[in-house]
Design a protein around this motif. Structure first.
Motif, PDB file in Angstrom:
ATOM      1  N   LYS A  63       0.731  -1.435   0.190  1.00 16.34           N
ATOM      2  CA  LYS A  63      -0.119   0.219  -0.068  1.00 16.34           C
ATOM      3  C   LYS A  63       0.685   1.578   0.276  1.00 16.34           C
ATOM      4  O   LYS A  63       0.686   2.096  -0.839  1.00 16.34           O
ATOM      5  CB  LYS A  63      -0.776  -0.045   0.880  1.00 16.34           C
ATOM      6  N   SER A  67       1.421   4.342  -3.006  1.00 19.59           N
ATOM      7  CA  SER A  67       0.532   5.271  -2.562  1.00 19.59           C
ATOM      8  C   SER A  67       1.207   6.969  -3.436  1.00 19.59           C
ATOM      9  O   SER A  67       0.474   7.295  -3.524  1.00 19.59           O
ATOM     10  CB  SER A  67       0.585   5.419  -0.960  1.00 19.59           C
ATOM     11  N   SER A  68       2.578   6.641  -3.720  1.00 20.88           N
ATOM     12  CA  SER A  68       3.474   8.018  -3.749  1.00 20.88           C
ATOM     13  C   SER A  68       5.218   7.451  -4.260  1.00 20.88           C
ATOM     14  O   SER A  68       5.270   6.755  -3.585  1.00 20.88           O
ATOM     15  CB  SER A  68       3.097   9.052  -2.845  1.00 20.88           C
ATOM     16  N   GLY A  71       6.634   6.974  -1.138  1.00 25.36           N
ATOM     17  CA  GLY A  71       6.098   5.970  -0.613  1.00 25.36           C
ATOM     18  C   GLY A  71       7.390   5.181  -0.977  1.00 25.36           C
ATOM     19  O   GLY A  71       7.188   3.814  -0.582  1.00 25.36           O
TER      20      GLY A  71
END
Length: 201
Positions: A63, A67-68, A71
């Protein structure tokens, strides 16, 4: 507008295509390279909380990775929390290189258009000059052909520069933005490494 394109001759269509591509890439990069999307404000604190809580599961790592870009870098650090400091930093650098490559997407094309547009305009100028010389004949110059040759030369030069200048500005802006994002990601990742190893001691 159509009358201008007709007066500028066929080389202008190459410049029109270049301008459409450049505009699309600029809009795409403006939407993609937003600070909130690349470096979410609270993400670092959340990752530190996850680490301190000892709740590092594959689902959380996946996850976080999705996310980015930040991340991705921090998830690489989390995957190696039990490794020595050097191994942890190496995994962060590898993840950072991949992220930097992703953030650089389309910038080469944008830079190429910025460099190529004036040359395409110059090519149109040469085509116009050929028409001007072609208008000369033993009985004198053909005024219509002479005027068309001049308009081809000037419109293409102007349009080429009009495309190149804003494209170059945006290319430089995006280039600087990506560099600043990569540096900030590395700083946050190193800060996380310090948190991990300080807690170990």
């Amino acid at each position: 507008m159509l009358a201008i394109f007709q007066a500028a001759g066929w080389p202008i269509w190459l410049l029109l295509i270049a301008s459409i591509v450049a505009t699309a890439l600029i809009i795409e990069r403006l939407l993609s390279l937003r600070r909130a999307k690349i470096l979410p404000k609270k993400l670092f604190d959340e990752v530190v909380q996850v680490y301190r809580g000892g709740n590092i599961t594959p689902d959380i790592l996946d996850k976080l990775e999705k996310s980015s870009p930040l991340g991705v870098v921090l998830s690489a650090a989390l995957r190696n929390v039990d490794a020595p400091r050097d191994v942890m930093k190496e995994s962060i650098e590898e993840a950072g290189s991949g992220v930097a490559h992703t953030l650089d997407r389309f910038l080469t094309t944008l830079g190429t258009i910025a460099t190529l547009a004036p040359l395409m305009g110059l090519f149109g100028t040469v085509v116009g000059m050929i028409e001007i010389f072609g208008s000369q004949n033993p009985s004198g110059a053909n005024p219509a052909q002479l005027a068309h040759g001049i308009s081809v030369a000037l419109y293409n030069t102007g349009f080429g520069l009009a495309i190149a200048m804003p494209t170059l500005v945006f290319y430089r802006h995006f280039r600087a933005l990506v560099d600043s994002f990569v540096i900030e990601m590395e700083q946050q990742a190193v800060k996380f490494v310090d948190v991990v190893h300080r807690q170990r001691k």
